[in-house]
Write a protein that holds these residues in place. Structure first.
Motif, PDB file in Angstrom:
ATOM      1  N   PHE A 208       0.827  -1.205   0.000  1.00 38.02           N
ATOM      2  CA  PHE A 208       0.000   0.000   0.000  1.00 38.02           C
ATOM      3  C   PHE A 208       0.866   1.262   0.000  1.00 38.02           C
ATOM      4  CE2 PHE A 208      -2.623  -3.342   1.853  1.00 38.02           C
ATOM      5  CZ  PHE A 208      -3.773  -3.239   1.082  1.00 38.02           C
ATOM      6  N   LYS A 209       1.952   1.219   0.744  1.00 40.06           N
ATOM      7  CA  LYS A 209       2.891   2.339   0.727  1.00 40.06           C
ATOM      8  C   LYS A 209       3.554   2.449  -0.641  1.00 40.06           C
ATOM      9  CE  LYS A 209       7.107   4.083   2.949  1.00 40.06           C
ATOM     10  NZ  LYS A 209       8.131   3.807   4.005  1.00 40.06           N
ATOM     11  N   ALA A 210       3.891   1.306  -1.228  1.00 36.52           N
ATOM     12  CA  ALA A 210       4.539   1.304  -2.543  1.00 36.52           C
ATOM     13  C   ALA A 210       3.644   1.937  -3.601  1.00 36.52           C
ATOM     14  CB  ALA A 210       4.901  -0.119  -2.940  1.00 36.52           C
ATOM     15  N   LEU A 211       2.326   1.779  -3.467  1.00 32.21           N
ATOM     16  CA  LEU A 211       1.396   2.333  -4.449  1.00 32.21           C
ATOM     17  C   LEU A 211       1.293   3.848  -4.374  1.00 32.21           C
ATOM     18  CD1 LEU A 211      -1.486  -0.311  -4.361  1.00 32.21           C
ATOM     19  CD2 LEU A 211       0.132   0.128  -6.220  1.00 32.21           C
ATOM     20  N   GLN A 212       1.881   4.452  -3.337  1.00 34.56           N
ATOM     21  CA  GLN A 212       1.917   5.913  -3.248  1.00 34.56           C
ATOM     22  C   GLN A 212       3.159   6.490  -3.917  1.00 34.56           C
ATOM     23  OE1 GLN A 212      -0.854   7.407  -2.251  1.00 34.56           O
ATOM     24  NE2 GLN A 212      -1.548   5.279  -2.019  1.00 34.56           N
ATOM     25  N   THR A 213       4.005   5.640  -4.479  1.00 36.19           N
ATOM     26  CA  THR A 213       5.204   6.079  -5.183  1.00 36.19           C
ATOM     27  C   THR A 213       4.820   6.853  -6.438  1.00 36.19           C
ATOM     28  OG1 THR A 213       6.393   4.116  -4.418  1.00 36.19           O
ATOM     29  CG2 THR A 213       7.330   5.292  -6.320  1.00 36.19           C
ATOM     30  N   PRO A 214       5.489   7.978  -6.726  1.00 35.87           N
ATOM     31  CA  PRO A 214       5.202   8.714  -7.967  1.00 35.87           C
ATOM     32  C   PRO A 214       5.509   7.877  -9.195  1.00 35.87           C
ATOM     33  CG  PRO A 214       6.468  10.069  -6.430  1.00 35.87           C
ATOM     34  CD  PRO A 214       6.477   8.671  -5.878  1.00 35.87           C
ATOM     35  N   VAL A 215       4.702   8.043 -10.217  1.00 39.46           N
ATOM     36  CA  VAL A 215       4.886   7.282 -11.454  1.00 39.46           C
ATOM     37  C   VAL A 215       6.279   7.500 -12.034  1.00 39.46           C
ATOM     38  CG1 VAL A 215       4.081   7.026 -13.835  1.00 39.46           C
ATOM     39  CG2 VAL A 215       2.423   7.302 -11.994  1.00 39.46           C
ATOM     40  N   CYS A 216       6.782   8.725 -11.933  1.00 43.00           N
ATOM     41  CA  CYS A 216       8.087   9.034 -12.531  1.00 43.00           C
ATOM     42  C   CYS A 216       9.206   8.171 -11.960  1.00 43.00           C
ATOM     43  CB  CYS A 216       8.416  10.510 -12.351  1.00 43.00           C
ATOM     44  SG  CYS A 216       8.433  11.083 -10.633  1.00 43.00           S
ATOM     45  N   ASP A 217       9.017   7.649 -10.742  1.00 48.70           N
ATOM     46  CA  ASP A 217      10.067   6.845 -10.111  1.00 48.70           C
ATOM     47  C   ASP A 217      10.223   5.462 -10.740  1.00 48.70           C
ATOM     48  OD1 ASP A 217      10.423   8.970  -8.456  1.00 48.70           O
ATOM     49  OD2 ASP A 217       9.914   7.939  -6.594  1.00 48.70           O
ATOM     50  N   ILE A 218       9.221   4.994 -11.471  1.00 47.56           N
ATOM     51  CA  ILE A 218       9.320   3.648 -12.042  1.00 47.56           C
ATOM     52  C   ILE A 218       9.545   3.679 -13.554  1.00 47.56           C
ATOM     53  CG2 ILE A 218       7.775   2.796 -10.238  1.00 47.56           C
ATOM     54  CD1 ILE A 218       5.699   2.287 -12.496  1.00 47.56           C
ATOM     55  N   LEU A 219       9.651   4.869 -14.134  1.00 48.41           N
ATOM     56  CA  LEU A 219       9.912   4.946 -15.571  1.00 48.41           C
ATOM     57  C   LEU A 219      11.312   4.427 -15.870  1.00 48.41           C
ATOM     58  CD1 LEU A 219       8.388   8.427 -16.506  1.00 48.41           C
ATOM     59  CD2 LEU A 219       7.342   6.164 -16.705  1.00 48.41           C
ATOM     60  N   PRO A 220      11.486   3.689 -16.963  1.00 46.68           N
ATOM     61  CA  PRO A 220      12.811   3.131 -17.289  1.00 46.68           C
ATOM     62  C   PRO A 220      13.816   4.216 -17.596  1.00 46.68           C
ATOM     63  CG  PRO A 220      11.305   2.841 -19.130  1.00 46.68           C
ATOM     64  CD  PRO A 220      10.477   3.330 -17.978  1.00 46.68           C
ATOM     65  N   LYS A 221      15.046   3.974 -17.220  1.00 45.08           N
ATOM     66  CA  LYS A 221      16.126   4.920 -17.505  1.00 45.08           C
ATOM     67  C   LYS A 221      16.801   4.519 -18.826  1.00 45.08           C
ATOM     68  CE  LYS A 221      15.493   6.851 -13.465  1.00 45.08           C
ATOM     69  NZ  LYS A 221      14.184   6.296 -13.127  1.00 45.08           N
ATOM     70  N   GLY A 222      17.588   5.415 -19.363  1.00 46.40           N
ATOM     71  CA  GLY A 222      18.310   5.108 -20.598  1.00 46.40           C
ATOM     72  C   GLY A 222      17.543   5.565 -21.818  1.00 46.40           C
ATOM     73  N   THR A 223      17.549   4.744 -22.862  1.00 54.45           N
ATOM     74  CA  THR A 223      16.894   5.094 -24.117  1.00 54.45           C
ATOM     75  C   THR A 223      15.412   5.362 -23.885  1.00 54.45           C
ATOM     76  OG1 THR A 223      18.421   3.683 -25.343  1.00 54.45           O
ATOM     77  CG2 THR A 223      16.409   4.367 -26.477  1.00 54.45           C
ATOM     78  N   PRO A 224      14.900   6.540 -24.266  1.00 48.99           N
ATOM     79  CA  PRO A 224      13.481   6.842 -24.050  1.00 48.99           C
ATOM     80  C   PRO A 224      12.588   5.940 -24.894  1.00 48.99           C
ATOM     81  CG  PRO A 224      14.497   8.528 -25.438  1.00 48.99           C
ATOM     82  CD  PRO A 224      15.609   7.644 -24.933  1.00 48.99           C
ATOM     83  N   VAL A 225      11.538   5.397 -24.265  1.00 50.48           N
ATOM     84  CA  VAL A 225      10.608   4.550 -25.007  1.00 50.48           C
ATOM     85  C   VAL A 225       9.534   5.393 -25.691  1.00 50.48           C
ATOM     86  CG1 VAL A 225      10.996   2.573 -23.500  1.00 50.48           C
ATOM     87  CG2 VAL A 225       9.147   4.171 -22.975  1.00 50.48           C
ATOM     88  N   VAL A 226       9.468   6.677 -25.338  1.00 48.82           N
ATOM     89  CA  VAL A 226       8.511   7.605 -25.934  1.00 48.82           C
ATOM     90  C   VAL A 226       9.274   8.790 -26.491  1.00 48.82           C
ATOM     91  CG1 VAL A 226       6.595   9.175 -25.443  1.00 48.82           C
ATOM     92  CG2 VAL A 226       6.606   6.906 -24.431  1.00 48.82           C
ATOM     93  N   ARG A 227       8.908   9.227 -27.690  1.00 50.83           N
ATOM     94  CA  ARG A 227       9.614  10.340 -28.321  1.00 50.83           C
ATOM     95  C   ARG A 227       8.615  11.253 -29.040  1.00 50.83           C
ATOM     96  NH1 ARG A 227      14.987  10.892 -30.576  1.00 50.83           N
ATOM     97  NH2 ARG A 227      15.405   8.711 -30.018  1.00 50.83           N
ATOM     98  N   HIS A 228       8.803  12.569 -28.886  1.00 48.70           N
ATOM     99  CA  HIS A 228       7.994  13.546 -29.610  1.00 48.70           C
ATOM    100  C   HIS A 228       8.511  13.697 -31.032  1.00 48.70           C
ATOM    101  CE1 HIS A 228       5.519  15.483 -26.379  1.00 48.70           C
ATOM    102  NE2 HIS A 228       6.433  14.895 -25.610  1.00 48.70           N
TER     103      HIS A 228
END
Length: 389
Positions: free
Chosen positions: A83-103
């Protein structure tokens, strides 16, 4: 003709695409799950907004699915207090390195988009038209603590590997005779595959599951002779809810496939088995999570819910939208090394999978063919034509 097809603008692929649903990067994982369940999508875009510039600006920095949240809950330090883990901001679990999303700009060429995809990009964010977006973020604890902002932003859609491949399919004849070649002759069978033996703990493949999300592949479940028995894919996990984390931690690979089979509710005996094994491991909080969350089977069947008041508003969801979860494909899609490129391409698009398993006649696993691998063939054809011109 083939080169002309790939020189189309990405805006040509956006016709009829729905407006992109999104949440702020500061939203919690619980809020992200609520937005996903309400939106009817298995992925939702994640944005960072800045008020430091005139009018403000927003950038898409990634995407989130239930699969991402499930694997985050499987981390050792999160099992004791999910339950505490579910309060983690989404940005904290985004993968690092090569972006999977690009404008990209609407007039970017399809060739440019394919280059980005082969570099590791999964989703291309394309502006549709300029508009003013107002949004509000609501805490899920019903304390009515709202924060709001407005900024100039483009209405956007996003394009996937599947979208690009469908566009190419419309003019596949111009690439003749390459689409008729078999997989072996094209050398696009990826033999760097992820496998787990059916009787092994599913948790032993956690690293593979995380890699599968990043590479848009699946994990093969095999027998002792390396014959394909099934698969565990990011798409299938994305159709489950957060309680699937409990199943991953205590079930074998074969049991997990039965648990997350989206054609039917998890067998009651498996649900009870998961709870019993969690109790043995002193993970009572995970049992509480299973009891308090929506039953996983509800997300695997079609259902709908509508919003009726501001109190129900969640990030990334349009007023009045409905949740429609189609059943994910749980049987692995297979082909032969001698299958033609076109046959495998049509097969993947028809069943909306990101990879097709390549097996011998006795079902021995050879490798896999990914959408990115197929795209690389068409890009190579275009490059060859361009070099000759």
């Amino acid at each position: 003709m083939a080169l002309r097809s790939l020189c189309a603008e990405v805006s040509d692929l956006c016709i009829g695409k729905p407006e992109l649903k999104w949440i702020a990067a500061t939203a919690s994982l619980a809020e992200a799950l609520a937005a996903l369940k309400a939106s009817g999508e298995i992925y939702i875009s994640v944005w960072v907004c800045s008020q430091n510039t005139a009018g403000g600006s927003c950038v898409c920095v990634g995407k989130c699915s239930a699969a991402d949240v499930i694997l985050f809950l499987c981390r050792e330090d999160n099992l004791a207090d999910p339950f505490k883990a579910l309060q983690t901001p989404v940005c904290d679990i985004l993968p690092k390195g090569t972006p999977v999303v690009r404008h990209v700009t609407p007039n970017s060429s399809l060739l440019e988009a394919m280059d980005y995809i082969l570099e590791g990009t999964q989703n291309l964010v394309v502006p549709i038209q300029k508009r003013r977006i107002y949004y509000a973020r609501k805490r899920l604890d019903n304390q009515q603590q709202l924060s709001s902002c407005c900024h100039e932003q483009h209405e956007c859609c996003w394009l996937t590997q599947e979208d690009v491949l469908r566009f190419i399919l419309n003019s596949v004849g111009s690439f003749s005779p390459v689409p008729t070649y078999n997989l072996e002759s094209l050398s696009i069978i990826d033999r760097d595959i992820m496998t787990i033996t059916h009787n092994k703990p599913a948790s032993s493949a956690l690293g593979y599951f995380r890699r599968a999300i990043t590479e848009q592949k699946s994990v093969a479940v095999v027998d002792e002779e390396n014959r394909l028995m099934g698969e565990i894919s990011p798409q299938t996990l994305a159709y489950c809810d957060e309680t699937a984390a409990s199943a991953i931690m205590v079930l074998s690979a074969m049991e997990l496939m039965a648990y997350i089979d989206c054609g039917s509710p998890p067998p009651e005996d498996l649900v009870q088995l998961v709870k019993t094994r969690l109790e043995v491991r002193n993970l009572s909080s995970m049992v509480d999570l299973m009891d308090e969350s929506i039953h996983p089977s509800l997300l695997c069947c079609s259902s709908s819910s509508s919003l009726s008041s501001d109190d129900d508003f969640v990030p990334g969801m349009s007023r009045g939208s409905s949740r429609h979860y189609a059943a994910a494909r749980c049987e692995p899609l297979v082909c032969s090394p001698r299958s033609s490129l076109l046959a495998v391409m049509v097969q993947a698009l028809a069943y909306r999978v990101s990879c097709v398993w390549v097996v011998e006649d006795d079902h021995t696993l050879v490798g896999t063919v990914t959408l990115a691998g197929i795209l690389s063939v068409f890009l190579s054809v275009a490059d060859g034509i361009h070099s000759k011109s």
